[in-house]
Write a protein that holds these residues in place. Structure first.
Motif, PDB file in Angstrom:
ATOM      1  N   TYR A 120      48.879  41.815  43.727  1.00 13.89           N
ATOM      2  CA  TYR A 120      48.104  40.620  44.497  1.00 13.89           C
ATOM      3  C   TYR A 120      46.954  41.047  45.130  1.00 13.89           C
ATOM      4  CZ  TYR A 120      50.260  35.479  43.374  1.00 13.89           C
ATOM      5  OH  TYR A 120      50.401  34.963  42.696  1.00 13.89           O
ATOM      6  N   LEU A 121      46.781  42.082  45.957  1.00 15.14           N
ATOM      7  CA  LEU A 121      45.933  43.131  45.796  1.00 15.14           C
ATOM      8  C   LEU A 121      45.016  43.694  44.711  1.00 15.14           C
ATOM      9  CD1 LEU A 121      47.216  43.927  49.001  1.00 15.14           C
ATOM     10  CD2 LEU A 121      45.319  42.369  49.021  1.00 15.14           C
ATOM     11  N   VAL A 122      45.547  44.260  44.026  1.00 21.32           N
ATOM     12  CA  VAL A 122      45.198  45.232  43.001  1.00 21.32           C
ATOM     13  C   VAL A 122      45.181  44.513  41.693  1.00 21.32           C
ATOM     14  CG1 VAL A 122      45.977  46.618  41.398  1.00 21.32           C
ATOM     15  CG2 VAL A 122      46.945  46.979  43.332  1.00 21.32           C
ATOM     16  N   MET A 123      45.162  43.249  41.157  1.00 20.79           N
ATOM     17  CA  MET A 123      44.435  42.312  40.257  1.00 20.79           C
ATOM     18  C   MET A 123      43.676  41.930  40.417  1.00 20.79           C
ATOM     19  SD  MET A 123      47.051  43.476  37.877  1.00 20.79           S
ATOM     20  CE  MET A 123      45.853  42.837  36.583  1.00 20.79           C
ATOM     21  N   PRO A 124      44.009  41.539  41.421  1.00 20.70           N
ATOM     22  CA  PRO A 124      42.070  41.189  41.610  1.00 20.70           C
ATOM     23  C   PRO A 124      40.826  42.049  41.780  1.00 20.70           C
ATOM     24  CG  PRO A 124      43.628  40.655  43.535  1.00 20.70           C
ATOM     25  CD  PRO A 124      44.274  40.963  42.762  1.00 20.70           C
ATOM     26  N   THR A 125      41.447  43.228  42.364  1.00 21.52           N
ATOM     27  CA  THR A 125      40.767  43.692  42.399  1.00 21.52           C
ATOM     28  C   THR A 125      39.848  44.772  41.011  1.00 21.52           C
ATOM     29  OG1 THR A 125      41.610  45.318  44.642  1.00 21.52           O
ATOM     30  CG2 THR A 125      39.919  46.244  43.208  1.00 21.52           C
ATOM     31  N   VAL A 126      41.086  44.573  39.934  1.00 22.92           N
ATOM     32  CA  VAL A 126      40.747  44.775  39.007  1.00 22.92           C
ATOM     33  C   VAL A 126      40.093  43.753  37.958  1.00 22.92           C
ATOM     34  CG1 VAL A 126      41.607  45.285  36.892  1.00 22.92           C
ATOM     35  CG2 VAL A 126      43.251  45.841  38.378  1.00 22.92           C
ATOM     36  N   ALA A 127      40.242  42.541  38.368  1.00 24.10           N
ATOM     37  CA  ALA A 127      39.701  40.866  37.598  1.00 24.10           C
ATOM     38  C   ALA A 127      38.242  41.431  38.513  1.00 24.10           C
ATOM     39  CB  ALA A 127      40.256  40.087  38.281  1.00 24.10           C
ATOM     40  N   TRP A 128      37.837  41.229  39.804  1.00 26.60           N
ATOM     41  CA  TRP A 128      36.226  41.935  40.380  1.00 26.60           C
ATOM     42  C   TRP A 128      35.589  42.520  38.992  1.00 26.60           C
ATOM     43  CZ3 TRP A 128      33.286  38.682  41.539  1.00 26.60           C
ATOM     44  CH2 TRP A 128      32.395  38.484  42.622  1.00 26.60           C
ATOM     45  N   GLY A 133      29.815  42.424  36.971  1.00 26.27           N
ATOM     46  CA  GLY A 133      28.873  41.841  36.127  1.00 26.27           C
ATOM     47  C   GLY A 133      28.622  40.376  35.858  1.00 26.27           C
ATOM     48  N   LEU A 134      29.160  39.628  36.365  1.00 28.29           N
ATOM     49  CA  LEU A 134      29.173  37.799  35.488  1.00 28.29           C
ATOM     50  C   LEU A 134      28.315  37.181  36.853  1.00 28.29           C
ATOM     51  CD1 LEU A 134      31.868  37.124  33.796  1.00 28.29           C
ATOM     52  CD2 LEU A 134      29.867  37.689  32.248  1.00 28.29           C
ATOM     53  N   ARG A 135      28.117  37.963  37.574  1.00 28.65           N
ATOM     54  CA  ARG A 135      27.879  37.443  38.906  1.00 28.65           C
ATOM     55  C   ARG A 135      28.321  35.886  38.690  1.00 28.65           C
ATOM     56  NH1 ARG A 135      24.188  40.530  41.598  1.00 28.65           N
ATOM     57  NH2 ARG A 135      23.547  41.922  40.163  1.00 28.65           N
ATOM     58  N   SER A 136      29.623  35.503  38.888  1.00 31.14           N
ATOM     59  CA  SER A 136      29.997  34.357  38.541  1.00 31.14           C
ATOM     60  C   SER A 136      30.482  33.928  40.210  1.00 31.14           C
ATOM     61  CB  SER A 136      31.276  33.745  37.251  1.00 31.14           C
ATOM     62  OG  SER A 136      32.059  32.641  37.517  1.00 31.14           O
ATOM     63  N   ARG A 137      30.260  32.803  40.993  1.00 27.21           N
ATOM     64  CA  ARG A 137      30.660  32.160  42.069  1.00 27.21           C
ATOM     65  C   ARG A 137      32.554  31.971  42.122  1.00 27.21           C
ATOM     66  NH1 ARG A 137      27.782  27.369  45.878  1.00 27.21           N
ATOM     67  NH2 ARG A 137      26.215  29.413  45.393  1.00 27.21           N
ATOM     68  N   SER A 138      32.678  31.309  41.189  1.00 23.87           N
ATOM     69  CA  SER A 138      33.810  30.847  40.448  1.00 23.87           C
ATOM     70  C   SER A 138      34.832  32.447  40.806  1.00 23.87           C
ATOM     71  CB  SER A 138      34.276  30.265  38.857  1.00 23.87           C
ATOM     72  OG  SER A 138      33.976  31.000  38.501  1.00 23.87           O
ATOM     73  N   ALA A 139      34.608  33.247  39.836  1.00 22.91           N
ATOM     74  CA  ALA A 139      35.265  34.941  40.077  1.00 22.91           C
ATOM     75  C   ALA A 139      35.640  34.918  41.378  1.00 22.91           C
ATOM     76  CB  ALA A 139      33.833  35.438  38.378  1.00 22.91           C
ATOM     77  N   TRP A 140      34.286  34.700  41.805  1.00 24.96           N
ATOM     78  CA  TRP A 140      33.990  35.165  43.386  1.00 24.96           C
ATOM     79  C   TRP A 140      35.472  34.736  44.182  1.00 24.96           C
ATOM     80  CZ3 TRP A 140      33.526  33.647  48.220  1.00 24.96           C
ATOM     81  CH2 TRP A 140      33.615  34.994  48.735  1.00 24.96           C
ATOM     82  N   LEU A 141      35.344  33.651  43.700  1.00 22.67           N
ATOM     83  CA  LEU A 141      36.682  33.099  44.566  1.00 22.67           C
ATOM     84  C   LEU A 141      38.134  33.301  44.095  1.00 22.67           C
ATOM     85  CD1 LEU A 141      34.457  29.273  44.348  1.00 22.67           C
ATOM     86  CD2 LEU A 141      34.552  31.436  47.067  1.00 22.67           C
TER      87      LEU A 141
END
Length: 467
Positions: A15-23, A28-36
């Motif tokens: 759960y720590l590694v996968m959101p790091t990869v996702a981010w 680059g999209l600067r999406s608030r939903s992606a950051w949340l």
């Protein structure tokens, strides 16, 4: 032998590694939903890691903090999905309040009713299950709205995690399992397996939502571009056919217009031949006849060139166009028809040239359509019959006003003028003004029709002035 704390640590690390990869993919999209979403997944990972370290850390970190972080993490991820659905997000105070309420309720059950561990366990597991079900619902709604398989996969995975927690709660209530997160029964293994899968599918699926949306947007953009290109191609063909139809209706007048210089050429040539045969032509007279022949030949050539350029299909060629010369050239094209109907042209032009950037053939088509409508409207009207053309430069724009001395237009005709297939003439197709308005809009301008305060109809062509 299967070690449950190690399994929790593995799930937490995922759960720590996968959101790091996702981010890393989505930053680059600067999406608030992606950051949340990535932040919430990371918070959930920290909570699961603390749960796996329960035998080695303080109780306040292993129990209220771990469970509180997992609960708050799901609320943050739900917030991300609300942004994706373009719904009003929860206020930050509400999120913190819900998180604090969950922790306080958990602590009250853990400390005040410690002899009832099942209540404490049910409080945390069912509450977490509810948040997983809510996330699943939001993902399903995104999947339906955007036809996203990735969103459906995330919805199914989180539904499985929520269901696993419900099954574990039922097992505890029925005495099949223990109210302890580190109890290694089949229900715990099922919950850990579902959580491990959700750690991967959740982050990868969230990336997939953005990638699918980008693909859909690209397809929609390509389809819109193709549709626009096809519409422009068809519009150009319709405009060309309308020009040909207009000149076809004017063929008799154009033939008469062309016959005049040709007749003059023939007469001058016959006079020259007769004079040479009689030996009665001097050099000055011969020069004069040849000059007349040359002038009338050029006149006929100009008429033919105007007709050819007006009917032949040519690509749009935007270049500087002098409006004063253009409106007079088109009037010359209609000179014979205007004379036959006793219609005169009056031009009120500035002393300096009036330039715009555009396609001269298409702009000529607008002017020709306006002229012909005015001439036909004035047929049968008392004289004088006149078309007044006024060119007025205003800041940023060039205005052309065409006013006639006809009967004007009814309110219904003004409201519908320029719409496709609407015509006040019995034999009209209703395309001339519609095509003209489309051409004006493609040039960044407008074409408006109204009644002149002093009588007759008025057409205003507004075109942007060149920078």
């Amino acid at each position: 032998m299967f070690n449950l704390p190690t399994a929790y640590l593995l799930v937490g690390l995922m759960y720590l590694v996968m959101p790091t990869v996702a981010w890393a993919v989505l930053s680059g999209l600067r999406s608030r939903s992606a950051w949340l979403w990535c932040t919430g997944s990371a918070l959930f990972g920290v909570g699961v890691v603390l749960l796996g370290l329960r035998p080695h850390i303080a109780e306040w970190a292993a129990y209220p903090l771990a469970n509180g972080l997992m609960f708050l993490a799901n609320l943050v991820r739900a917030q991300a999905l609300l942004y994706e659905l373009q719904r009003p997000p929860w206020r930050r105070q509400w999120l913190l309040g819900l998180g604090a309420g969950f922790v306080i309720g958990y602590e009250c059950l853990r400390l005040g009713l410690d002899e009832y561990p099942t209540l404490r366990f049910l409080w945390s597991s069912t509450t977490l299950a509810a948040t997983f079900f809510y996330i699943s619902l939001l993902c399903w709604q995104i999947g339906r709205r955007e036809t996203s398989r990735s969103a459906h996969w995330v919805a199914g995975t989180y539904l499985a995690v929520g269901s696993a927690l419900v099954l574990r709660s039922l097992a505890v209530v029925n005495g099949v399992s223990e109210p302890n997160a580190l109890f290694g029964g089949w229900d715990s293994l099922f919950t850990i397996g579902a959580s491990l899968i959700s750690s991967v599918v959740g982050s990868v699926g969230f990336i997939g939502i953005f990638l699918e949306r980008a693909r859909h947007n690209d397809l929609a953009t390509a389809a819109e571009r193709a549709k626009r290109a096809e519409n422009e191609r068809l519009s150009a063909q319709i405009a060309q056919l309308d020009r040909q139809r207009s000149l076809g209706a004017m063929s008799a007048s154009l033939g008469h217009e062309l016959n005049q210089p040709l007749t003059a050429i023939l007469l001058d040539a016959q006079m020259g031949l007769h004079g040479l045969a009689q030996n009665r032509l001097d050099t000055a007279q011969l020069h004069k006849l040849l000059h007349h022949i040359e002038a009338n030949t050029q006149r006929a050539s100009h008429i033919i060139e105007r007709i050819r350029s007006f009917i032949r299909p040519v690509p749009e060629q935007y270049k500087p166009v002098e409006l004063g010369q253009l409106v007079q050239d088109v009037a010359q094209l209609l000179a014979c028809e205007a004379r036959r109907c006793n219609v005169e042209f009056a031009f009120v032009l500035p002393p300096t040239a009036v330039w715009v950037q555009g396609d001269d053939i298409q702009l000529s088509q607008i002017v020709l359509s306006v002229y012909r409508n005015a001439i036909q409207a004035m047929m049968g009207q008392p004289e004088p019959r006149q078309i007044t053309v006024t060119a007025t430069p205003v800041p940023g724009w060039m205005l052309l006003h065409f006013c006639d001395t006809g009967p004007g237009l009814t309110l219904e005709a003004i409201a519908q003028a320029g719409q496709p297939f609407f015509s006040t003439k019995a034999d009209g197709l209703g395309l001339g003004l519609s095509i003209s308005r489309t051409i004006a809009e493609r040039h960044g301008g407008t074409l408006e029709i109204a009644n002149h305060p002093q009588g007759g109809a008025q057409v205003e062509l507004k075109l942007p002035a060149p920078h």
